[in-house]
Write a protein that holds these residues in place. Structure first.
Motif, PDB file in Angstrom:
ATOM      1  N   GLN A   7     114.002  72.170  93.155  1.00  0.00           N
ATOM      2  CA  GLN A   7     114.639  71.595  91.972  1.00  0.00           C
ATOM      3  C   GLN A   7     115.915  72.328  91.564  1.00  0.00           C
ATOM      4  O   GLN A   7     116.873  71.711  91.098  1.00  0.00           O
ATOM      5  N   ALA A   8     115.923  73.649  91.742  1.00  0.00           N
ATOM      6  CA  ALA A   8     117.025  74.444  91.179  1.00  0.00           C
ATOM      7  C   ALA A   8     117.985  75.020  92.206  1.00  0.00           C
ATOM      8  O   ALA A   8     119.085  75.457  91.844  1.00  0.00           O
ATOM      9  N   GLY A   9     117.598  75.038  93.480  1.00  0.00           N
ATOM     10  CA  GLY A   9     118.398  75.734  94.482  1.00  0.00           C
ATOM     11  C   GLY A   9     119.837  75.274  94.578  1.00  0.00           C
ATOM     12  O   GLY A   9     120.778  76.077  94.563  1.00  0.00           O
ATOM     13  N   MET A  10     120.041  73.967  94.663  1.00  0.00           N
ATOM     14  CA  MET A  10     121.392  73.432  94.821  1.00  0.00           C
ATOM     15  C   MET A  10     122.256  73.736  93.598  1.00  0.00           C
ATOM     16  O   MET A  10     123.435  74.102  93.720  1.00  0.00           O
ATOM     17  N   ALA A  11     121.671  73.601  92.413  1.00  0.00           N
ATOM     18  CA  ALA A  11     122.401  73.882  91.178  1.00  0.00           C
ATOM     19  C   ALA A  11     122.740  75.369  91.074  1.00  0.00           C
ATOM     20  O   ALA A  11     123.835  75.733  90.627  1.00  0.00           O
ATOM     21  N   GLY A  58     105.399  80.372  81.529  1.00  0.00           N
ATOM     22  CA  GLY A  58     104.651  79.118  81.495  1.00  0.00           C
ATOM     23  C   GLY A  58     105.356  77.946  82.129  1.00  0.00           C
ATOM     24  O   GLY A  58     104.801  76.840  82.201  1.00  0.00           O
ATOM     25  N   LYS A  59     106.580  78.153  82.608  1.00  0.00           N
ATOM     26  CA  LYS A  59     107.333  77.092  83.298  1.00  0.00           C
ATOM     27  C   LYS A  59     107.101  77.261  84.794  1.00  0.00           C
ATOM     28  O   LYS A  59     107.832  77.976  85.477  1.00  0.00           O
ATOM     29  N   GLY A 107     111.732  75.070  87.934  1.00  0.00           N
ATOM     30  CA  GLY A 107     112.959  74.759  88.653  1.00  0.00           C
ATOM     31  C   GLY A 107     113.856  73.819  87.864  1.00  0.00           C
ATOM     32  O   GLY A 107     115.073  74.024  87.789  1.00  0.00           O
ATOM     33  N   VAL A 108     113.268  72.784  87.272  1.00  0.00           N
ATOM     34  CA  VAL A 108     114.033  71.838  86.449  1.00  0.00           C
ATOM     35  C   VAL A 108     114.628  72.553  85.241  1.00  0.00           C
ATOM     36  O   VAL A 108     115.798  72.335  84.888  1.00  0.00           O
TER      37      VAL A 108
END
Length: 240
Positions: A115-119, A141-142, A148-149
């Protein structure tokens, strides 16, 4: 050759040879079929998969998917297979060390990186610091994709600079925060987050800036800048 490599890895790691073939197949399909032209490097990548699988209950397919996900999200070029192989080994050690140091295990890391790698790559955040942030958000807790989001959203909002709502820009300026620092790719994520410490107790401004759905994630990251730095150091350059 792949058959021979699969048999070699089966003997070395005590796995089924057919599973090894599956991991080579995933590497070729998910990264590049051009890897077949450098069989020794393909074998080394397969060995990395086998090594990482030991931390994933022997699941070589999952290990292959995790490594290829990380490499694709971070845009690792396959033009130089030797460099790509070295990058895979580095990423493998970073994620293994992160799982050891933090609370998120490999499956959660994979979902978060997906979810977060590209960003993170686009925002100029290193793979090491991205993993440190993922671990910190997991602890808050995430977990997995949710973490990732959250990280992706926080990075996107911090990078807006001139495109932030005018009221938010004015409030940040009044708090003495330079929005150009938040979007500065030459600074580490921890440095950018540190710039937001003056508004840490201003929940209205944090909510206005990040939105209610991202406010808690932003607070967790800003509050724990030192821990991000410590984790980043702990998972960098290891042979975990």
């Amino acid at each position: 050759k792949i058959e021979g490599y699969a048999r070699d890895l089966a003997k070395e790691f005590g796995v089924d040879a057919a599973t090894g073939v599956r991991s080579f197949s995933l590497l070729l399909s998910q990264l590049s079929p051009e890897l077949a032209k450098t069989p020794e490097l393909l074998k080394e990548m397969g060995r990395n998969v086998a090594v990482l699988s030991k931390q994933m209950g022997g699941d070589t397919a999952a290990a292959a998917e995790l490594l290829t996900t990380a490499m694709n999200q971070y845009g690792v070029s396959m033009d130089d297979p030797e460099k790509a192989t070295a990058e895979m080994a580095k990423m493998m050690n970073v994620m293994a060390a992160a799982a050891r140091e933090g609370s998120a295990e490999m499956p959660q890391i994979q979902e978060a990186v997906k979810q977060a790698g590209m960003a993170a790559k686009a925002a100029g955040v290193s793979f090491e610091e991205t993993n440190a942030a993922i671990q910190l958000l997991d602890k808050a807790g995430k977990k997995g994709a949710e973490g990732g989001v959250a990280l992706r959203n926080v990075l996107a909002i911090m990078s807006r600079e001139d495109f932030m709502p005018k009221r938010v820009q004015e409030a940040l300026q009044q708090a003495g925060i330079d929005t150009s620092v938040l979007a500065d790719k030459n600074r580490s994520l921890a440095e950018r987050l540190s710039a937001l410490k003056p508004i840490l107790n201003d929940s209205a401004l944090l909510s206005g800036m990040f939105g209610m759905e991202n406010q808690n994630a932003a607070m967790a990251l800003i509050q724990n800048v030192d821990e991000i730095n410590n984790l980043t150091t702990a998972i960098t350059g290891t042979n975990t």
